[in-house]
Design a protein around this motif. Sequence first.
Motif, PDB file in Angstrom:
ATOM      1  N   ARG A  36      -2.920   4.675  -1.391  1.00  0.00           N
ATOM      2  CA  ARG A  36      -2.972   3.230  -1.096  1.00  0.00           C
ATOM      3  C   ARG A  36      -2.748   2.422  -2.366  1.00  0.00           C
ATOM      4  O   ARG A  36      -2.049   1.423  -2.375  1.00  0.00           O
ATOM      5  CB  ARG A  36      -4.343   2.905  -0.484  1.00  0.00           C
ATOM      6  N   GLU A  48       0.899  -5.831  10.755  1.00  0.00           N
ATOM      7  CA  GLU A  48       0.127  -4.584  10.849  1.00  0.00           C
ATOM      8  C   GLU A  48       0.515  -3.898  12.146  1.00  0.00           C
ATOM      9  O   GLU A  48       0.402  -4.498  13.220  1.00  0.00           O
ATOM     10  CB  GLU A  48      -1.386  -4.868  10.897  1.00  0.00           C
ATOM     11  N   HIS A  58       0.870  -1.192   0.000  1.00  0.00           N
ATOM     12  CA  HIS A  58       0.000   0.000   0.000  1.00  0.00           C
ATOM     13  C   HIS A  58       0.902   1.236   0.000  1.00  0.00           C
ATOM     14  O   HIS A  58       1.751   1.396   0.889  1.00  0.00           O
ATOM     15  CB  HIS A  58      -0.926  -0.025   1.223  1.00  0.00           C
ATOM     16  N   GLU A  91       1.655   3.704   3.097  1.00  0.00           N
ATOM     17  CA  GLU A  91       2.160   3.157   4.364  1.00  0.00           C
ATOM     18  C   GLU A  91       3.686   3.165   4.293  1.00  0.00           C
ATOM     19  O   GLU A  91       4.326   2.169   3.924  1.00  0.00           O
ATOM     20  CB  GLU A  91       1.611   1.738   4.576  1.00  0.00           C
ATOM     21  N   HIS A  93       2.922  -3.765   6.811  1.00  0.00           N
ATOM     22  CA  HIS A  93       1.824  -2.797   6.689  1.00  0.00           C
ATOM     23  C   HIS A  93       1.703  -1.983   7.971  1.00  0.00           C
ATOM     24  O   HIS A  93       2.195  -2.388   9.014  1.00  0.00           O
ATOM     25  CB  HIS A  93       0.489  -3.523   6.481  1.00  0.00           C
ATOM     26  N   THR A  94       0.985  -0.855   7.864  1.00  0.00           N
ATOM     27  CA  THR A  94       0.592  -0.117   9.067  1.00  0.00           C
ATOM     28  C   THR A  94      -0.904   0.124   9.022  1.00  0.00           C
ATOM     29  O   THR A  94      -1.543   0.035   7.963  1.00  0.00           O
ATOM     30  CB  THR A  94       1.321   1.237   9.175  1.00  0.00           C
TER      31      THR A  94
HETATM   32 ZN   LIG Z   1      -1.545  -1.989   4.202  1.00  0.00          ZN
END
Ligand SMILES: [Zn+2]
Length: 290
Positions: free
Chosen positions: A55, A163, A13, A16, A105-106
Motif C-alpha cells: 500500500r 473505489e 496505493h 491496487e 482505487h480498489t
Molecule cells: Zn486505495
Amino acid sequence: MNLRKVLIVGGTHGNEPTGIYLLKKWERDPGPVTRPSFETGLFLANPKAEALGRRYVDKDLNRCFLKRDLNDSALISYEDSRAKEINYMFGPKPESAYDLIIDMHTSTADMGITLICDDNKGTLQIAAAAKAQMPQINIYCIKESERIQSCLRSIAPHGIGIEIGPVPQNLLRHDILDQMTQTVSVLLDVVHKANTSSGVFWPEEVEAFIHIGQVMYPDIEQCPSAVIHRDLEDKNFQKIEKHTPIFIGSDHSVVRYKGPSNACAAFINEAAYYEKRVAFSLARKIAIKP
Ligand SMILES: [Zn+2]
C-alpha cells in the motif's frame, strides 16, 4: 462549468494494480480517455510502493497532502517527500493547473462502484451526473475536513476518488478493470458535456451517502480476537439496525451495534484498515440536489 485539465491518477496505493494497469494501457492508447474539450493527464502516484506490491513504503500517501504537512520540511519519509514532489508537479495546492483529479482505487470491501467526493457543489454535480448514467454508482460524500484535505486529489479544486470492490489487494480481474474503465469514461463524458452544453443537465436529485464516522474493532490489544459477524459482512450501504451482531469473538462472544440510528455501514472489512483497527464506516443516506 469549464474544466480544461483533468488528471487521472492510479497507484496512490501500490497494492491496487487496477488503476496502474489502466494507466499503462492508456499511455499506449490514450483514445479512451481523450475528449475534445479538455486535456487529460495520466499519473502513477507511488511507483516505489507499486514495485514492492505494498500500500505504501513508509506511510499512506493519501494522507500526506495537508498544506501544513506539505510545507513542513521536517517530514522526510518517502511518501511525505513524494507528496511534496506531486504538489510541485501538479499544484501548488490549491492553485493547481488541473481542474479535476480522478484517483482510481480498489477495495477489499464489497463496495460496488463508489465515488468518494467532498461536498463541493461542482464535484457533487459531476458525481450526480455520472450516477444518472450509471445508476449502480454509489456516491459517498465526506464533508470538507482534514481527512479530505489530506488526500492527493485535494490538490485540484475538484477531486473524485473511485473505489471498486470487492477485489483482493494485488489482484487484477477482468470485471473490475471493465468497471473502472466504464466509470472513468462516464466521468470524462460528464466533464465534456458540462464543458460544451449550454443547458443545465444535472439531475434534480440523487441518492448519496454522507460519512458520519467509523466503528473500531473491539480488540485493540489482542488483534485479531474478533472478526466482522456474518450478519454484517458485505452489507455495505444497507441500514444497520440497533442490536445487529457486528463482531464475533474467538470465544464466540457477540458484539451488537449500539451506534447512531438511521445509519448505513460501508467499507465493511476493508483489509487496508486493519492496521488502524477500523472495522467499517458509518454513513447516512441522503438525497442531494446538485
Ligand atoms: Zn486505495
